[in-house]
Design a protein around this motif. Structure first.
Motif, PDB file in Angstrom:
ATOM      1  N   GLY A  84       0.784  -1.231   0.000  1.00 40.30           N
ATOM      2  CA  GLY A  84       0.000   0.000   0.000  1.00 40.30           C
ATOM      3  C   GLY A  84       0.810   1.272   0.000  1.00 40.30           C
ATOM      4  N   GLN A  85       2.105   1.166  -0.276  1.00 38.37           N
ATOM      5  CA  GLN A  85       2.947   2.359  -0.170  1.00 38.37           C
ATOM      6  C   GLN A  85       2.517   3.481  -1.124  1.00 38.37           C
ATOM      7  OE1 GLN A  85       7.398   1.607   0.687  1.00 38.37           O
ATOM      8  NE2 GLN A  85       6.681  -0.350  -0.118  1.00 38.37           N
ATOM      9  N   ASP A  86       2.080   3.126  -2.335  1.00 39.44           N
ATOM     10  CA  ASP A  86       1.667   4.177  -3.286  1.00 39.44           C
ATOM     11  C   ASP A  86       0.479   4.961  -2.747  1.00 39.44           C
ATOM     12  OD1 ASP A  86       3.657   3.464  -4.991  1.00 39.44           O
ATOM     13  OD2 ASP A  86       2.380   2.307  -6.351  1.00 39.44           O
ATOM     14  N   ILE A  87      -0.504   4.249  -2.219  1.00 42.79           N
ATOM     15  CA  ILE A  87      -1.677   4.938  -1.669  1.00 42.79           C
ATOM     16  C   ILE A  87      -1.295   5.726  -0.423  1.00 42.79           C
ATOM     17  CG2 ILE A  87      -3.885   4.533  -0.494  1.00 42.79           C
ATOM     18  CD1 ILE A  87      -4.453   2.379  -2.509  1.00 42.79           C
ATOM     19  N   LEU A  88      -0.470   5.139   0.434  1.00 40.06           N
ATOM     20  CA  LEU A  88      -0.033   5.859   1.628  1.00 40.06           C
ATOM     21  C   LEU A  88       0.779   7.095   1.257  1.00 40.06           C
ATOM     22  CD1 LEU A  88       0.973   2.858   3.931  1.00 40.06           C
ATOM     23  CD2 LEU A  88      -1.157   4.155   3.930  1.00 40.06           C
ATOM     24  N   ASN A  89       1.581   6.987   0.203  1.00 42.23           N
ATOM     25  CA  ASN A  89       2.369   8.138  -0.238  1.00 42.23           C
ATOM     26  C   ASN A  89       1.490   9.268  -0.766  1.00 42.23           C
ATOM     27  OD1 ASN A  89       4.987   7.395   0.402  1.00 42.23           O
ATOM     28  ND2 ASN A  89       5.263   6.230  -1.489  1.00 42.23           N
ATOM     29  N   GLU A  90       0.346   8.910  -1.358  1.00 47.64           N
ATOM     30  CA  GLU A  90      -0.562   9.934  -1.859  1.00 47.64           C
ATOM     31  C   GLU A  90      -1.062  10.845  -0.739  1.00 47.64           C
ATOM     32  OE1 GLU A  90      -3.829   8.281  -3.943  1.00 47.64           O
ATOM     33  OE2 GLU A  90      -2.592   7.209  -5.413  1.00 47.64           O
ATOM     34  N   VAL A  91      -1.290  10.254   0.433  1.00 45.47           N
ATOM     35  CA  VAL A  91      -1.848  11.046   1.526  1.00 45.47           C
ATOM     36  C   VAL A  91      -0.777  11.564   2.477  1.00 45.47           C
ATOM     37  CG1 VAL A  91      -4.112   9.965   1.427  1.00 45.47           C
ATOM     38  CG2 VAL A  91      -2.334   8.948   2.855  1.00 45.47           C
ATOM     39  N   ASP A  92       0.313  10.834   2.590  1.00 43.06           N
ATOM     40  CA  ASP A  92       1.375  11.279   3.500  1.00 43.06           C
ATOM     41  C   ASP A  92       2.646  10.481   3.193  1.00 43.06           C
ATOM     42  OD1 ASP A  92       3.040  12.074   5.573  1.00 43.06           O
ATOM     43  OD2 ASP A  92       1.425  12.112   7.047  1.00 43.06           O
ATOM     44  N   PRO A  93       3.614  11.089   2.522  1.00 42.44           N
ATOM     45  CA  PRO A  93       4.804  10.343   2.074  1.00 42.44           C
ATOM     46  C   PRO A  93       5.869  10.135   3.151  1.00 42.44           C
ATOM     47  CG  PRO A  93       4.940  12.608   1.342  1.00 42.44           C
ATOM     48  CD  PRO A  93       3.614  12.474   2.037  1.00 42.44           C
ATOM     49  N   ARG A  94       5.597  10.556   4.374  1.00 39.50           N
ATOM     50  CA  ARG A  94       6.654  10.535   5.391  1.00 39.50           C
ATOM     51  C   ARG A  94       7.087   9.139   5.819  1.00 39.50           C
ATOM     52  NH1 ARG A  94       4.281  13.919  10.242  1.00 39.50           N
ATOM     53  NH2 ARG A  94       2.326  12.996   9.479  1.00 39.50           N
ATOM     54  N   PHE A  95       6.184   8.135   5.708  1.00 37.68           N
ATOM     55  CA  PHE A  95       6.392   6.913   6.457  1.00 37.68           C
ATOM     56  C   PHE A  95       6.748   5.685   5.631  1.00 37.68           C
ATOM     57  CE2 PHE A  95       3.188   9.442   8.892  1.00 37.68           C
ATOM     58  CZ  PHE A  95       4.076   9.901   9.867  1.00 37.68           C
ATOM     59  N   SER A  96       6.844   5.821   4.305  1.00 35.02           N
ATOM     60  CA  SER A  96       7.153   4.646   3.480  1.00 35.02           C
ATOM     61  C   SER A  96       8.478   4.015   3.866  1.00 35.02           C
ATOM     62  CB  SER A  96       7.177   5.037   2.005  1.00 35.02           C
ATOM     63  OG  SER A  96       5.880   5.179   1.507  1.00 35.02           O
ATOM     64  N   VAL A  97       9.460   4.834   4.141  1.00 35.69           N
ATOM     65  CA  VAL A  97      10.770   4.288   4.502  1.00 35.69           C
ATOM     66  C   VAL A  97      10.683   3.511   5.808  1.00 35.69           C
ATOM     67  CG1 VAL A  97      11.523   6.406   5.723  1.00 35.69           C
ATOM     68  CG2 VAL A  97      13.221   4.823   4.759  1.00 35.69           C
ATOM     69  N   ASN A  98       9.809   3.952   6.727  1.00 42.13           N
ATOM     70  CA  ASN A  98       9.627   3.211   7.981  1.00 42.13           C
ATOM     71  C   ASN A  98       9.052   1.827   7.727  1.00 42.13           C
ATOM     72  OD1 ASN A  98      10.488   5.539   9.200  1.00 42.13           O
ATOM     73  ND2 ASN A  98       8.519   6.077  10.117  1.00 42.13           N
ATOM     74  N   ILE A  99       8.099   1.753   6.785  1.00 41.00           N
ATOM     75  CA  ILE A  99       7.487   0.465   6.457  1.00 41.00           C
ATOM     76  C   ILE A  99       8.550  -0.490   5.937  1.00 41.00           C
ATOM     77  CG2 ILE A  99       5.880  -0.687   4.891  1.00 41.00           C
ATOM     78  CD1 ILE A  99       4.184   1.919   5.023  1.00 41.00           C
ATOM     79  N   ARG A 100       9.331  -0.037   4.977  1.00 45.22           N
ATOM     80  CA  ARG A 100      10.363  -0.902   4.400  1.00 45.22           C
ATOM     81  C   ARG A 100      11.395  -1.302   5.440  1.00 45.22           C
ATOM     82  NH1 ARG A 100       9.600   2.966   0.366  1.00 45.22           N
ATOM     83  NH2 ARG A 100      11.520   4.082   0.917  1.00 45.22           N
ATOM     84  N   ASN A 101      11.785  -0.350   6.278  1.00 43.10           N
ATOM     85  CA  ASN A 101      12.786  -0.642   7.313  1.00 43.10           C
ATOM     86  C   ASN A 101      12.286  -1.693   8.305  1.00 43.10           C
ATOM     87  OD1 ASN A 101      14.619   1.126   6.206  1.00 43.10           O
ATOM     88  ND2 ASN A 101      14.186   2.789   7.638  1.00 43.10           N
ATOM     89  N   HIS A 102      11.015  -1.573   8.688  1.00 45.62           N
ATOM     90  CA  HIS A 102      10.495  -2.510   9.681  1.00 45.62           C
ATOM     91  C   HIS A 102      10.322  -3.906   9.113  1.00 45.62           C
ATOM     92  CE1 HIS A 102       9.894  -0.724  13.604  1.00 45.62           C
ATOM     93  NE2 HIS A 102       9.689   0.433  12.993  1.00 45.62           N
ATOM     94  N   ILE A 103       9.906  -3.997   7.876  1.00 40.29           N
ATOM     95  CA  ILE A 103       9.795  -5.317   7.265  1.00 40.29           C
ATOM     96  C   ILE A 103      11.162  -5.983   7.198  1.00 40.29           C
ATOM     97  CG2 ILE A 103       9.343  -6.488   5.066  1.00 40.29           C
ATOM     98  CD1 ILE A 103       6.978  -4.574   4.702  1.00 40.29           C
ATOM     99  N   GLN A 104      12.179  -5.229   6.841  1.00 42.07           N
ATOM    100  CA  GLN A 104      13.527  -5.779   6.795  1.00 42.07           C
ATOM    101  C   GLN A 104      14.037  -6.112   8.189  1.00 42.07           C
ATOM    102  OE1 GLN A 104      15.108  -6.582   3.878  1.00 42.07           O
ATOM    103  NE2 GLN A 104      16.443  -7.699   5.305  1.00 42.07           N
ATOM    104  N   ARG A 105      13.662  -5.290   9.161  1.00 36.39           N
ATOM    105  CA  ARG A 105      14.099  -5.537  10.537  1.00 36.39           C
ATOM    106  C   ARG A 105      13.503  -6.832  11.076  1.00 36.39           C
ATOM    107  NH1 ARG A 105      13.320  -0.331  13.866  1.00 36.39           N
ATOM    108  NH2 ARG A 105      14.586   0.380  12.108  1.00 36.39           N
ATOM    109  N   VAL A 106      12.251  -7.111  10.727  1.00 32.20           N
ATOM    110  CA  VAL A 106      11.632  -8.364  11.144  1.00 32.20           C
ATOM    111  C   VAL A 106      12.395  -9.547  10.554  1.00 32.20           C
ATOM    112  CG1 VAL A 106       9.578  -9.811  10.865  1.00 32.20           C
ATOM    113  CG2 VAL A 106       9.335  -7.432  11.584  1.00 32.20           C
ATOM    114  N   VAL A 107      12.747  -9.450   9.280  1.00 33.77           N
ATOM    115  CA  VAL A 107      13.520 -10.523   8.635  1.00 33.77           C
ATOM    116  C   VAL A 107      14.881 -10.675   9.311  1.00 33.77           C
ATOM    117  CG1 VAL A 107      14.634 -11.248   6.494  1.00 33.77           C
ATOM    118  CG2 VAL A 107      12.328 -10.262   6.427  1.00 33.77           C
ATOM    119  N   ASP A 108      15.556  -9.556   9.569  1.00 31.50           N
ATOM    120  CA  ASP A 108      16.921  -9.589  10.094  1.00 31.50           C
ATOM    121  C   ASP A 108      16.997 -10.048  11.551  1.00 31.50           C
ATOM    122  OD1 ASP A 108      17.927  -8.730   7.695  1.00 31.50           O
ATOM    123  OD2 ASP A 108      18.113  -6.622   8.280  1.00 31.50           O
ATOM    124  N   ARG A 109      16.046  -9.582  12.378  1.00 34.64           N
ATOM    125  CA  ARG A 109      16.176  -9.784  13.819  1.00 34.64           C
ATOM    126  C   ARG A 109      15.336 -10.931  14.357  1.00 34.64           C
ATOM    127  NH1 ARG A 109      16.438  -3.519  16.123  1.00 34.64           N
ATOM    128  NH2 ARG A 109      18.123  -2.825  14.730  1.00 34.64           N
TER     129      ARG A 109
END
Length: 484
Positions: free
Chosen positions: A114-139
């Motif tokens: 949903g990053q494209d839709i989330l970016n339409e309304v507020d682009p601040r947090f897409s990087v947080n989404i990607r970081n957290h998904i990777q953090r779950v995989v890593d940790r």
């Protein structure tokens, strides 16, 4: 980066404040009502390190090993691997567990899509989404989800009653947002973190709301309190209630008493459009894991019923075979939907491979809406003795045990001990408080029936049925314009 079971146990000894039965829990890893599931979650971690199961539960990349369940799905092989990993876990632990981490990681992948839709309304947090998904995989944390709020009076907007009935933001700081309210969360007392998302509220025409917030919450955060429901483990002997003592995943009301959520943990905020979108697509992936658990539950229903009719010599009766066949149709219906949803998998908006949504969501309706019927059929096949059989202590008694051995021994193959064990298992699976909780939990873990059918409505392809009927009925092209 794979954890061991001991590393997991150490990670949840963090001083969190937990209550159960009016008692403050000192160590959640050893408390009798939490320990059985803590041990199972630790066992799952250890399975990923053992020679026999390492390559089923984990994969290697760049010299490190990672969890199969947490891997972003890009191919059908990824989904087949996830399904095998889950089956391996359920086979090892001997039953159905619902919240152990792999099923809730999928909810984060819906955010990724949903990053494209989330970016339409507020682009601040897409990087947080990607970081957290990777953090779950890593940790490799034990990652769960925060679901529904207490809600209060649903005829009113949250702002028109006690505002804490729905989790909301009370303040912004340079460090992050401060949230207050409460959420019901399964396994929270012994998990590491949760994807906390909003309940859809009566927002009216609001575009912005302090209740429209989603974030990852670290359960070691200060100002969190965990108030658990009474557990089933330890309430009665394990010999009489073998499932309740092993598989009770205790739910908590988690109190957020002005909890600081760092900005890097905020995934979306304020925009009601974003919150509504996320709720609508939340189970795009996670429904697969939940429905697969229903498949294993179906195996348990069939096994308990079939062993019972075989030991009592009723398997060859036509009426009995019809009921067993009904259970088999239920089981294979789930299996067919899961298999077909992978075979016909489709690219997601974010470039992942998601199970075919129409097949997955209709499979979920089949699995959940028919479960209570299947449990009743299994009860019929097990017969009335599951509700009248004495407990294990009576079988072991020096005097009473003699009579129970006489009347519960069926033949040279089925002695009284095996008969008692099967009846105790069936009672706990079908008739106990634990059985009723498991059935009701479908309305919480997988959302209520109207939401299941809503997901089918949104994902079923209605156009082909319309096209074929138009052609077969000889309807004019004018109806296409009217339809639009």
């Amino acid at each position: 980066m794979l954890r061991t079971g001991q590393q997991y146990r150490d990670s949840i000894r963090d001083g969190r404040r937990i209550w159960i039965n009016g008692e403050r829990v000192k160590d959640v890893t050893v408390h009798p009502q939490f320990k059985p599931l803590v041990d199972i979650r630790a066992r799952i971690y250890d399975l990923a390190h053992e020679d026999a199961t390492r390559d089923i539960l984990s994969y290697e990349e760049n010299g490190e090993r990672y969890s199969v369940g947490l891997k972003l799905p890009h191919s059908r092989d990824d989904w087949h691997a996830k399904r095998l990993a889950t089956d391996t876990i359920l086979e090892d632990v001997g039953g159905v567990v619902t919240r152990v981490g792999d099923e809730t990681a999928g909810e984060m992948w819906s955010l990724y899509d949903g990053q494209d839709i989330l970016n339409e309304v507020d682009p601040r947090f897409s990087v947080n989404i990607r970081n957290h998904i990777q953090r779950v995989v890593d940790r490799d944390p034990f990652h769960v989800s925060a679901n529904t709020d207490p809600k209060g009076d649903r005829s009113k907007r949250p702002q028109d009653q006690d505002p804490d009935m729905l989790l909301h933001v009370v303040k912004e700081t340079d460090a992050g947002i401060v949230v207050r309210g409460a959420k019901y969360e399964t396994a929270a007392a012994y998990a590491n973190q949760a994807f906390t998302k909003p309940t859809i509220a009566n927002w009216g025409n609001s575009e912005l709301s302090d209740y429209a917030v989603g974030f990852v919450c670290d359960f070691s955060s200060p100002n969190l309190r965990f108030i658990a429901r009474t557990g089933f483990a330890g309430r009665a002997p394990a010999e009489d209630y073998p499932l309740a003592n092993r598989f009770d995943e205790v739910d908590c009301l988690v109190i957020y008493d002005d909890v600081l959520i760092p900005w890097e943990n905020v995934l979306f905020y304020q925009h009601t459009k974003a919150a509504a979108f996320i709720r609508a697509t939340l189970h795009r992936y996670s429904a697969f894991a939940f429905v697969q658990r229903n498949l294993k539950l179906a195996d348990m229903l069939i096994g308990a019923a079939l062993w019972n009719v075989r030991q009592t010599g009723l398997e060859n009766q036509q009426a009995v075979q019809e009921k067993l066949a009904t259970l088999a149709c239920y089981r294979e219906g789930i299996n067919a939907h899961l298999t077909a949803s992978i075979t016909n998998a489709e690219k997601s908006p974010g470039g992942l491979l998601m199970p075919n949504q129409s097949l997955l969501m209709t499979g979920r309706v089949h699995a959940c809406s028919q479960l209570h019927h299947m449990m009743h059929i299994a009860r019929e096949l097990c017969g009335g003795q599951i509700c009248v059989t004495p407990d294990a202590a009576s079988f072991a008694d020096e005097e009473a045990g003699i009579w129970l051995k006489k009347y519960y021994t069926l033949n040279e193959n089925w002695d009284s001990n095996d008969r008692r064990k099967l009846l105790a298992f069936a009672r706990d699976l079908l008739n106990s408080d634990y059985a009723g909780h498991r059935l009701t939990f479908q309305l919480f873990a997988q959302s209520p029936p109207f939401a299941h059918l809503g997901a089918v409505y949104r994902n079923f392809d209605w156009n082909d049925a319309l096209r074929f009927t138009k052609k077969s009925a000889g309807l004019s092209d004018r109806i296409l314009t009217a339809q639009r």
